[in-house]
Write a protein that holds these residues in place. Structure first.
Motif, PDB file in Angstrom:
ATOM      1  N   LEU A  15     -34.096  -7.455  -8.067  1.00  0.00           N
ATOM      2  CA  LEU A  15     -35.294  -8.302  -8.138  1.00  0.00           C
ATOM      3  C   LEU A  15     -34.944  -9.773  -7.953  1.00  0.00           C
ATOM      4  N   GLU A  16     -33.847 -10.197  -8.556  1.00  0.00           N
ATOM      5  CA  GLU A  16     -33.451 -11.600  -8.472  1.00  0.00           C
ATOM      6  C   GLU A  16     -32.893 -11.955  -7.100  1.00  0.00           C
ATOM      7  N   LYS A  20     -38.194  -9.498  -5.619  1.00  0.00           N
ATOM      8  CA  LYS A  20     -39.543  -9.880  -6.061  1.00  0.00           C
ATOM      9  C   LYS A  20     -40.423 -10.213  -4.866  1.00  0.00           C
ATOM     10  N   ARG A  21     -39.882 -10.967  -3.920  1.00  0.00           N
ATOM     11  CA  ARG A  21     -40.664 -11.309  -2.717  1.00  0.00           C
ATOM     12  C   ARG A  21     -41.022 -10.056  -1.921  1.00  0.00           C
ATOM     13  N   GLU A  24     -43.841  -8.188  -3.697  1.00  0.00           N
ATOM     14  CA  GLU A  24     -45.102  -8.901  -3.483  1.00  0.00           C
ATOM     15  C   GLU A  24     -45.624  -8.693  -2.057  1.00  0.00           C
ATOM     16  N   LEU A 102     -41.993  -6.340 -11.881  1.00  0.00           N
ATOM     17  CA  LEU A 102     -41.532  -7.714 -11.697  1.00  0.00           C
ATOM     18  C   LEU A 102     -41.168  -8.400 -13.008  1.00  0.00           C
TER      19      LEU A 102
END
Length: 135
Positions: A15-16, A20-21, A24, A102
Motif C-alpha cells: 500500500l505504501e 493506495k493509488r 483508488e 486503505l
C-alpha cells in the motif's frame, strides 16, 4: 483465502509503495463501469479490483490458487449478476471495502474481505434459479 491473501499483501507494505493509488484508480474504474450501465464491464472492473488486492501477497502457491478461483468466480458473476440491475450496490460495497483496505490494518482487511466474499456467495446462491420461487 482471499482475506488471507489481502492480509499478506498489506503486510508486504504494498500500500505504501503505490498500492493506495492503484486501489483508488481501480475503484474509480469500477464506479465508471457501473455508471455506464455495462454489467460485463462492471464485473470485469470488480474482478480487477479484487485481483489487485491479493496479487501482491508474495505467496506463489496462493496466487496460483486464487487465479483459478477467480476464473470460477467470474463464471458465477457473469451468470448471476449480468441481469441483477444493482451496480450501485457493488460500488458502495467496494468503496467501503477499499476504505478498510486503505487503512492498512491487516486484521480488519482480512475480516472485511472474508465477510464480503461470504455475503456475495450467499447472494449468488439465493439468486440461482433453483432457489428462486416461481422461476
Amino acid at each position: 483465502l482471499e482475506g488471507y491473501a489481502v492480509r499478506l499483501t498489506i503486510e508486504t507494505g504494498w500500500l505504501e509503495g503505490g498500492g493506495k493509488r492503484t486501489v483508488e484508480r481501480l475503484l474509480a474504474d469500477l464506479e465508471g463501469a457501473a455508471a455506464s450501465g455495462d454489467a460485463i464491464a462492471t464485473i470485469e472492473a470488480e474482478r480487477a479490483f479484487h485481483r489487485e488486492l491479493w496479487s501482491h501477497c508474495g505467496n506463489e502457491q496462493l496466487l496460483a490458487f486464487m487465479g483459478t478461483l477467480q476464473v470460477q468466480t467470474r463464471r458465477l458473476l457473469m451468470y448471476n449478476r449480468a441481469s441483477d440491475g444493482h451496480p450501485e450496490t457493488q460500488v458502495t460495497t467496494h468503496r467501503q471495502l477499499a476504505g478498510i483496505i486503505l487503512s492498512g490494518q491487516p486484521d480488519r482487511a482480512e475480516a472485511a474481505i472474508r465477510d464480503h466474499v461470504l455475503d456475495a456467495a450467499k447472494s449468488i446462491v439465493a439468486r440461482m434459479p433453483e432457489n428462486v420461487p416461481n422461476r
